[in-house]
Enzyme design. Structure first.
Site, short mmCIF file in Angstrom:
data_model
loop_
_atom_site.label_atom_id
_atom_site.label_comp_id
_atom_site.label_asym_id
_atom_site.label_seq_id
_atom_site.Cartn_x
_atom_site.Cartn_y
_atom_site.Cartn_z
N GLU A 119 0.86 -1.19 0.00
CA GLU A 119 0.00 0.00 0.00
C GLU A 119 0.89 1.24 0.00
O GLU A 119 2.00 1.19 0.50
CB GLU A 119 -0.85 0.03 1.29
CG GLU A 119 -1.76 -1.16 1.44
CD GLU A 119 -2.18 -1.42 2.89
OE1 GLU A 119 -2.00 -0.53 3.75
OE2 GLU A 119 -2.69 -2.51 3.14
N LYS A 121 2.27 4.66 1.52
CA LYS A 121 2.31 5.17 2.89
C LYS A 121 1.81 6.61 2.85
O LYS A 121 2.51 7.51 2.38
CB LYS A 121 3.74 5.10 3.43
CG LYS A 121 3.84 5.46 4.90
CD LYS A 121 5.21 5.11 5.44
CE LYS A 121 5.28 5.27 6.95
NZ LYS A 121 4.98 6.61 7.42
N ASP A 123 0.80 10.27 3.95
CA ASP A 123 1.46 11.19 4.86
C ASP A 123 0.43 12.03 5.58
O ASP A 123 0.13 13.16 5.20
CB ASP A 123 2.42 12.07 4.05
CG ASP A 123 3.48 12.70 4.93
OD1 ASP A 123 3.52 12.38 6.14
OD2 ASP A 123 4.25 13.53 4.42
N TYR A 231 -6.36 1.23 6.74
CA TYR A 231 -5.27 0.33 6.37
C TYR A 231 -5.07 -0.84 7.35
O TYR A 231 -4.16 -1.63 7.19
CB TYR A 231 -3.96 1.08 6.16
CG TYR A 231 -3.47 1.92 7.32
CD1 TYR A 231 -3.17 1.36 8.55
CD2 TYR A 231 -3.30 3.30 7.16
CE1 TYR A 231 -2.71 2.13 9.60
CE2 TYR A 231 -2.84 4.08 8.20
CZ TYR A 231 -2.55 3.49 9.42
OH TYR A 231 -2.11 4.26 10.46
N LYS A 320 10.77 4.02 2.75
CA LYS A 320 10.72 5.49 2.70
C LYS A 320 11.38 5.98 1.42
O LYS A 320 12.51 5.61 1.11
CB LYS A 320 11.45 6.09 3.90
CG LYS A 320 10.75 5.86 5.23
CD LYS A 320 9.52 6.75 5.34
CE LYS A 320 9.16 7.08 6.77
NZ LYS A 320 9.97 8.06 7.44
N CYS A 414 20.54 48.66 -10.18
CA CYS A 414 20.64 47.36 -10.85
C CYS A 414 22.06 46.81 -10.65
O CYS A 414 23.04 47.51 -10.92
CB CYS A 414 20.35 47.53 -12.33
SG CYS A 414 20.70 46.05 -13.29
N CYS A 417 23.65 46.97 -14.48
CA CYS A 417 23.93 48.20 -15.24
C CYS A 417 23.94 49.46 -14.37
O CYS A 417 24.27 50.53 -14.85
CB CYS A 417 22.92 48.36 -16.37
SG CYS A 417 21.28 48.84 -15.80
N CYS A 432 14.55 46.72 -13.06
CA CYS A 432 15.66 47.59 -13.44
C CYS A 432 15.12 48.54 -14.51
O CYS A 432 14.47 48.11 -15.46
CB CYS A 432 16.80 46.75 -14.01
SG CYS A 432 17.90 47.68 -15.07
N CYS A 438 20.60 47.93 -20.32
CA CYS A 438 21.10 47.02 -19.28
C CYS A 438 21.57 45.73 -19.96
O CYS A 438 20.80 45.07 -20.66
CB CYS A 438 20.00 46.72 -18.27
SG CYS A 438 20.47 45.45 -17.08
S1 IVH Z 1 0.10 -0.02 8.87
C1 IVH Z 1 1.29 -1.91 13.05
N1 IVH Z 1 -0.37 1.06 6.56
O1 IVH Z 1 2.70 4.99 8.97
C2 IVH Z 1 1.50 -0.95 11.97
N2 IVH Z 1 0.53 2.45 8.24
O2 IVH Z 1 5.23 4.42 10.54
C3 IVH Z 1 0.26 -0.36 11.45
N3 IVH Z 1 0.81 4.79 7.56
O3 IVH Z 1 1.43 5.18 12.22
C4 IVH Z 1 0.50 0.65 10.43
N4 IVH Z 1 0.03 4.57 5.51
O4 IVH Z 1 0.28 6.56 10.42
C5 IVH Z 1 0.09 1.27 7.79
N5 IVH Z 1 -0.91 1.87 4.45
C6 IVH Z 1 -0.45 2.08 5.68
C7 IVH Z 1 -0.02 3.35 6.12
C8 IVH Z 1 0.48 3.50 7.41
C9 IVH Z 1 0.53 5.42 6.40
C10 IVH Z 1 1.40 5.48 8.72
C11 IVH Z 1 0.64 5.27 9.98
C12 IVH Z 1 1.58 4.66 10.96
C13 IVH Z 1 2.91 5.01 10.36
C14 IVH Z 1 3.94 3.96 10.75
#
Ligand code: IVH
Length: 684
Positions: A119, A121, A123, A231, A320, A414, A417, A432, A438
């Site tokens: 999945e 991640k 933010d 998730y 990451k 400037c 110039c 300018c 210039c």
């Molecule tokens: S699973 C036991 N799935 O990442 C672990 N986390 O560094 C359960 N996060 O606190 C987390 N997308 O805020 C999981 N698809 C995803 C995620 C996800 C973002 C964040 C979440 C978590 C942090 C862990």
């Protein structure tokens, strides 16, 4: 291992702990991060390494032993009956392979026997949602992982959180976890509104989401474009449990939750590495921020068998992406003079690696932006570089400001110039006043004149133009056509052959088209599309040069400001002389043909989606516009064609649905070249 811990290590551990705690406080309590994530991760890793080497240094309160910070005052405490843990991170393919190896060793199976659910991640912020008999009864933040804040009223305002589970049958108890986040477009709208109202801007979508959730008044959260994506299932009645995580996610969708549309089930380490690469490419095209990918062993029985180590599960890892933000220092600020005299402040930075590229300059745009950032010379700043976007200064770390930091002042004269700098009070930009006296403006005007979309003078690059202006061999565009090969060959690094080639290129460039010629003149605010419209409308340069303001604003797509720029430009004697001079040295075009000719893509609307590899999106757009097409951001029945690079998403799906022609990048380039050649032939 060692019996005696060196003093330097003691000191380092002490500093790392204080810095990490400070960073935690800023991030979790104040929602106002002080350092980029990468810096935090680096410090935490270093502390983990030291503690592994010197276990006697581990204390209960070390940042390695806990996940977050205590809840803020104002919200009720919520104790999580299943702890909300964190994830271990991987930063490279090797670390992903090592993760899969740890898992396969422990389970005594082969790498590619393992199935992973992958999945993006997201933010944002982790939240937990509890449903009793199908009703949403409690929502909480993660807090320190054991105790979070009850923010039920705020979460109830999110449309992507069902207040009641869908379907006829549901568990007595369900605890769902997921991320609350703000889309990029929602964030832009929110900041635009804040800008209009003169209130404080949010630094990024994550901060905006966090700031919105910790408001005590739920009306605030209700007015913010927040979204929830599930998730994980932390608790569910046995009867509803599935055998794997991906099936459980599908079940959540039936209950009315959103899960990631990117979710993908793959085999082994190669499968997850592939997914991470794909997400990295998709990253810029998504409407929400992701900072990596999360890879989970799909089989729930195997998850239980693998279990946990202190703060993270053994069955999952977070990959990451390389950080797009870094901290550095503004060493100085230089002012660049553009083609129309506009002064742009450019921060000279202590060179720093951002997403694989060394960054040593970042534009500060204008004095208003400097005031908004409150930037000074000597300040530590966060620079961000996303995709092929030019580096930006996101934020100043004012707490790190040294005593001798210097204010950034607009020069009075400037830097090139010496002419006075003008800044009209209603204008953002300072200019300018030297005009073509210039050298900087002259150089930029000549570069524009020679550029590919203007007269396209092959071999006349920026450096060469600088040299020609500095030697005062050239000061107007027409001077270029008076250059002789013998003289050019005197220039360092330009041999006789290149000099001769340049003279032939100049000779060739004399035969151009009316739209290119108009564009090449560099009338302020007149880009390619406007130049095309003017050429088509007037059919001859003489008619354009004598057009009144009224005549100009009558042309579709030309507003009063552009009309005023055009009229003023052609009223000025030196500009008319410059045009005459160019015609005298032999620059020509076929007027009748241009006025009568339709451009190859006139009347067509094109859409670009996904990542292009051979050119930037701006370039693709400019080439389409030059051929007469319009480029739009969304697909509709009127769309003529969609160019889809890797990572194309909803626009591609929509194009398929609407039966619109879809081109890959290679076909697109072939098509462009064919049209561009046609155009060149008929214009000469
Ligand atoms: S699973 C036991 N799935 O990442 C672990 N986390 O560094 C359960 N996060 O606190 C987390 N997308 O805020 C999981 N698809 C995803 C995620 C996800 C973002 C964040 C979440 C978590 C942090 C862990």
């Amino acid at each position: 291992m060692s019996s005696r811990v060196p003093d330097a290590i003691y000191d380092e551990v002490r500093t790392l702990r204080t810095d990490l705690e400070d960073a935690n406080y800023r991030y979790y309590v104040e929602d106002d991060p002080a350092i980029p994530d990468i810096e935090y991760d680096r410090m935490l890793r270093r502390l983990q390494e030291i503690e592994a080497d010197y276990p006697e240094l581990v204390t209960a309160d070390s940042p390695t032993q806990r996940v977050g910070a205590p809840p803020a005052e104002g919200f009720p405490e919520v104790r999580h009956s299943v702890a909300m843990l964190s994830l271990d991170n991987a930063f490279s393919d090797e670390e992903l392979r090592a993760f899969v190896k740890r898992v396969s060793d422990k389970l005594e199976c082969a790498d590619d026997d393992l199935t992973f659910c992958c999945e993006p991640k997201l933010d944002g912020l982790a939240v937990s949602l509890i449903y009793e008999n199908g009703l949403f009864v409690q929502g909480a933040t993660r807090g320190d992982g054991r105790i979070g804040e009850g923010i039920t009223a705020n979460l109830r305002t999110l449309k992507s959180i069902p207040l009641k589970l869908r379907g006829d049958s549901f568990p007595e108890l369900l605890e769902v976890r997921g991320e609350v986040y703000m889309s990029r477009s929602g964030f832009e709208r929110l900041n635009e509104k804040a800008r209009d109202e003169g209130s404080k801007l949010f630094a990024n979508p994550r901060n905006a989401a966090a700031g919105s959730l910790r408001q005590l008044d739920p009306n605030v959260a209700a007015s913010r474009p927040l979204e929830f994506c599930a998730y994980q299932v932390a608790r569910i009645d046995d009867a509803y449990l599935e055998s794997c995580h991906s099936a459980l996610m599908a079940r959540l969708r039936d209950f009315g939750f959103r899960s990631s549309p990117e979710l993908s089930v793959v085999k082994g380490s190669e499968g997850i590495i592939d997914f991470c690469e794909r997400m990295g490419q998709r990253r810029e095209t998504l409407d929400y921020d992701i900072d990596g990918a999360v890879l989970k062993v799909d089989d729930l029985r195997l998850q239980r068998e693998l279990g946990f180590v202190s703060r993270a599960p053994r069955w999952a890892i977070a990959f990451k992406f390389p950080a797009q933000e870094q901290t550095t220092v503004i060493n100085d600020v230089a002012f660049q003079v553009g083609r129309t005299g506009r002064l742009t402040p450019v921060a000279k930075l202590e060179p720093v690696q951002v997403a694989g590229v060394t960054v040593s300059n970042a534009t500060l745009h204008n004095m208003d932006e400097i005031a908004r950032l409150d930037a000074r010379i000597g300040d530590s700043v966060i620079v961000r570089r996303a995709g092929d976007v030019i580096p930006q200064i996101v934020r100043v770390l004012s707490e790190k400001r040294p005593d001798d930091a210097r204010e950034i002042v607009l020069p009075e004269h400037c830097p090139v110039c010496g002419a006075t700098i003008e800044k009209l009070s209603e204008e953002v930009d300072a200019r300018c006043s030297g005009g073509l006296y210039c050298a900087a403006q002259r150089k930029e005007a000549l570069k524009h004149f020679a550029s590919r979309r203007a007269l396209d003078i092959d071999g006349l690059g920026d450096k060469l133009i600088d040299a020609l202006v500095e030697r005062e061999w050239v000061s107007t565009p027409a001077d270029l056509f008076r250059l002789e090969a013998a003289k050019l060959a005197e220039l360092p690094r330009l041999g006789e052959k290149s000099a001769a080639n340049l003279v032939s290129a100049l000779e060739r460039a004399k035969r151009t088209t009316l739209p290119r010629f108009i564009y090449a003149l560099g009338v302020p605010e007149v880009g390619e599309a406007t130049a095309n419209a003017l050429a088509t409308h007037f059919g001859s340069l003489a008619r354009l040069m004598d057009a009144s303001h009224e005549e100009l604003i009558a042309i579709p797509d030309i507003g009063p400001v552009v009309a005023a720029h055009i009229a003023t430009f052609f009223q000025q004697a030196h500009n008319r002389e410059s045009v005459d001079d160019l015609m005298a040295v032999g620059v020509t075009w076929s007027e009748v043909e241009v006025s009568a000719r339709e451009q190859p893509l006139s009347g067509q609307t094109w859409v670009l989606t996904g990542t292009l590899e051979a050119m930037t999106r701006d370039e693709a757009k400019a080439r389409l516009v030059a051929l007469g097409a319009k480029v739009s951001g969304s697909v509709s029945k009127k769309t003529h064609a969609v160019v889809a690079g890797p990572g194309a998403g909803s626009k591609l799906a929509k194009a398929e649905e609407a039966g619109v022609e879809i081109l890959d990048e290679a076909t697109f380039i072939d098509r462009l070249k064919a049209f561009e050649n046609d155009e060149g032939d008929s214009a000469s």
